[in-house]
Design an enzyme around this catalytic site. Structure first.
Site, PDB file in Angstrom:
ATOM      1  N   HIS A  22       0.841  -1.187   0.000  1.00 27.51           N
ATOM      2  CA  HIS A  22       0.000   0.000   0.000  1.00 27.51           C
ATOM      3  C   HIS A  22       0.883   1.246   0.000  1.00 27.51           C
ATOM      4  O   HIS A  22       2.111   1.155  -0.059  1.00 27.51           O
ATOM      5  CB  HIS A  22      -0.971  -0.021   1.184  1.00 27.51           C
ATOM      6  CG  HIS A  22      -0.289  -0.069   2.520  1.00 27.51           C
ATOM      7  ND1 HIS A  22      -0.502  -1.078   3.421  1.00 27.51           N
ATOM      8  CD2 HIS A  22       0.631   0.741   3.086  1.00 27.51           C
ATOM      9  CE1 HIS A  22       0.236  -0.867   4.504  1.00 27.51           C
ATOM     10  NE2 HIS A  22       0.933   0.231   4.321  1.00 27.51           N
ATOM     11  N   CYS A 130      -5.292 -18.486  20.898  1.00 29.26           N
ATOM     12  CA  CYS A 130      -6.496 -18.737  20.112  1.00 29.26           C
ATOM     13  C   CYS A 130      -6.180 -19.837  19.119  1.00 29.26           C
ATOM     14  O   CYS A 130      -5.313 -19.670  18.266  1.00 29.26           O
ATOM     15  CB  CYS A 130      -6.947 -17.477  19.373  1.00 29.26           C
ATOM     16  SG  CYS A 130      -8.274 -17.804  18.188  1.00 29.26           S
ATOM     17  N   CYS A 133      -6.775 -18.828  15.394  1.00 35.83           N
ATOM     18  CA  CYS A 133      -5.733 -18.006  14.777  1.00 35.83           C
ATOM     19  C   CYS A 133      -4.371 -18.694  14.827  1.00 35.83           C
ATOM     20  O   CYS A 133      -3.443 -18.310  14.128  1.00 35.83           O
ATOM     21  CB  CYS A 133      -5.598 -16.671  15.508  1.00 35.83           C
ATOM     22  SG  CYS A 133      -7.068 -15.658  15.462  1.00 35.83           S
ATOM     23  N   HIS A 150     -12.596 -15.103  15.619  1.00 35.43           N
ATOM     24  CA  HIS A 150     -13.290 -16.374  15.749  1.00 35.43           C
ATOM     25  C   HIS A 150     -14.419 -16.367  16.773  1.00 35.43           C
ATOM     26  O   HIS A 150     -15.158 -17.350  16.886  1.00 35.43           O
ATOM     27  CB  HIS A 150     -12.295 -17.490  16.091  1.00 35.43           C
ATOM     28  CG  HIS A 150     -11.286 -17.698  15.006  1.00 35.43           C
ATOM     29  ND1 HIS A 150     -10.110 -16.989  14.957  1.00 35.43           N
ATOM     30  CD2 HIS A 150     -11.294 -18.495  13.909  1.00 35.43           C
ATOM     31  CE1 HIS A 150      -9.428 -17.369  13.886  1.00 35.43           C
ATOM     32  NE2 HIS A 150     -10.121 -18.265  13.231  1.00 35.43           N
TER      33      HIS A 150
END
Length: 503
Positions: A22, A130, A133, A150
RNA sequence: AGCGGGGUGGGCUAGCCAGGUCUAUGCCGCAGGGCUCAUAACCCUGAGAUCGGUCGUUCAAAUCGACCCCCCGCUACCA
């Protein structure tokens, strides 16, 4: 006089390849490029490195989402970053990808060295993990105690991992940072200093198990090297550490150019790693600001991230480079809007700088058939003296700015100079007076512009140089030559063409 | 919260560290004029800010100090 040529090694941060580049990525590369090109112009032996950070476990997830194999995915994205460099005329000498063998083996070597030196020990890490993830979360990652991705509560788990004795290096790192101009600017230095003083340095978990993507800990392949440790190593791996010729020649880095968000890693963790390995430390950590879009932070999720390639469909490379270098205050955050881009380019680059170049050459053709006239007594005319003086001073004024990395301010000096040149023409009215002195000086001012713009707008600079019908390229004459009246009477210039077009 | 940075005409910005020369810089925009070599460019003139607020130091403060209001950044994985 065969003085040994001074070397200059500059790096950018390496970019995450979990998405396409970007505007922020581009900004950093453009700034690094300007610094690199400028240093070449003043005669230093420059090595300019950029690259991609590809060993982050996050890539796995991003790849899955894109429906690709990890390798396939990062290859595709890394290519995009390389194309970005090409498209915007970034003059990097190398592009390191951390998945390359030349990097991975150095990454492991460094890790092994830290271990051998007694700075790495095994302990256990506990945190909120997690499973969705496949990574640890910090409190602030969570929304209502749940993983926002999630919607599940991460579990508190504990696992074995390797720690780096960062705490051991608190004192030397503190001393390093307190040293003047290790971290530039001062503001960023204070931030880090404050943090070290309040929190101190805690040992750092430098390995991760439970992930399958990354570089193995050399003596314990169940563990992967923490991505940040791996990433930082790129600065030496790209030079062929420990015994590569380039490493011997260019290390330590003169400048690590980074965004403010990763200052801690570069100013604290990286020096500690180097100290542990007995590797010389970089000279400066140069921290730039961020680009905001219409006042908002760049955000992929909000869609405020701007695709630099899209910009090229509408604007020329040098227009974008000019805007980034000129409008974004180097050490502060700066805002990008297309309106500001258009305004800046049309008003300043085209209207002032471009116009002056064009009218000067046109006048030389109209009045003297393209041949630089013999001046009569410009040394005695007050207006002429003033402009010649400005020509003489510009390179050194800019040098002061650039040595302090005030990229935007240095470019403002150019714009101001062009304004002065236009005023000069207005006052002298050579189209009326046929005064040869004015044009003799102006054509030299154009040459000055070509040289000082070289780091910023490489291709436009070259066009101007060719239009002046000069030999070689600005770098053959060097930065300081911009301060002289090197174009002599009788020299023939080419027909003017428009260099900067309105957008 | 702690630490750091900042609040200057409509927008952006210089100056602040080393107080007076600031009747405050420059750009964009706006109003008028000039020029006509130039890419409707360029040049000149004008309107417009008492420099976040209050108090203080001082012969003198946008510039130093105190307090207050507001904005932003950093505080372990976002260039």
């Amino acid at each position: 006089m065969s003085l040994k040529q001074e070397k200059f090694y500059i790096t950018t941060a390496i970019d995450y390849v979990n998405a396409y580049p970007h505007l922020g990525h581009l900004y950093e590369k453009v700034c690094a490029d300007i610094i690199a090109r400028w240093n070449r112009l003043v005669g230093r032996d420059v090595y300019f490195l950029t690259g991609t950070d590809e060993n982050a476990a996050k890539n796995e997830r991003a790849a899955k989402e894109a429906g690709l194999e990890v390798k396939e995915f990062i290859d595709r994205n890394a290519k995009r970053f390389q194309e970005l460099c090409k498209a915007f005329h970034i003059s990097n000498d190398d592009f390191i990808r951390t998945t390359e063998d030349r990097h991975r083996k150095v990454s492991q070597l460094i890790f092994a060295k830290m271990f051998k030196n007694g700075d790495i020990y095994k302990s256990s890490y506990s945190g909120l993990y997690c499973y969705g993830c496949e990574e640890y979360k910090t409190e602030k990652d969570l929304v209502d105690g749940k993983c926002p991705e999630h919607g599940t509560e991460p579990e508190h788990i504990e696992e074995e991992c390797y720690f780096f004795k960062l705490s051991k290096y608190e004192k030397p790192v503190l001393e390093l940072i307190e040293r003047n101009r290790f971290i530039i600017p001062e503001k960023r230095k204070q931030e880090i200093l404050a943090r070290i003083k309040t929190e101190g340095l805690k040992d750092l978990a430098v390995s991760r198990s439970r992930i399958s993507w990354g570089v193995n800990v050399p003596f314990d392949p169940k563990h992967k090297i923490y991505v940040w440790v791996d990433a930082l190593v790129n600065y030496v791996s790209a030079l062929g550490y420990p015994d590569g010729e380039k490493y011997k020649k260019y290390w330590p880095a003169d400048v690590h150019l980074i965004g403010k968000g990763i200052n801690w890693f570069h100013s604290v963790i990286w020096p500690a790693i180097l100290l542990s390995c007995g590797i010389p430390l970089p000279k400066h950590i140069l921290v730039h600001g961020y680009i905001t879009i219409g006042g908002e932070k760049l955000s992929k999720s909000k869609g405020t991230a701007i695709d630099p390639f899209k910009l090229l469909e509408k604007y020329e490379v040098d227009a974008v480079r000019y805007f980034l270098a000129r409008d974004i205050p180097f050490f502060e955050d700066g805002d990008f809007t297309e309106k500001a881009l258009v305004e800046r380019v049309n008003g300043e680059l085209v209207g002032n700088i471009g116009n002056f170049i064009h009218r000067t050459l046109t006048l030389i053709w109209n009045l003297y058939a393209g041949e630089v006239p013999e001046p009569k007594n410009y040394e005695k005319d007050e207006e002429c003296i003033k402009l010649v003086e400005s020509i003489r001073k510009l390179p050194s004024i800019m040098r002061d700015r650039l040595e302090n990395y005030e990229i935007d301010r240095a470019l403002k000096e150019v714009a101001d100079f062009a304004i002065q040149c236009n005023r000069f023409l207005q006052v002298k009215e050579p189209w009326k007076t046929k005064d040869p002195d004015a044009l003799f000086i102006c054509v030299n001012a154009v040459r000055t512009l070509a040289i000082v713009l070289r780091p910023y707008l490489p291709s436009s600079s070259e066009k101007i140089w060719k239009m002046l019908n000069l030999e070689g390229l600005p770098e053959d004459y060097g930065w300081d030559s911009a301060g002289g009246l090197a174009i002599k009477p009788g020299h023939r210039v080419s027909r003017p063409e428009i260099v900067f077009r309105k957008i």
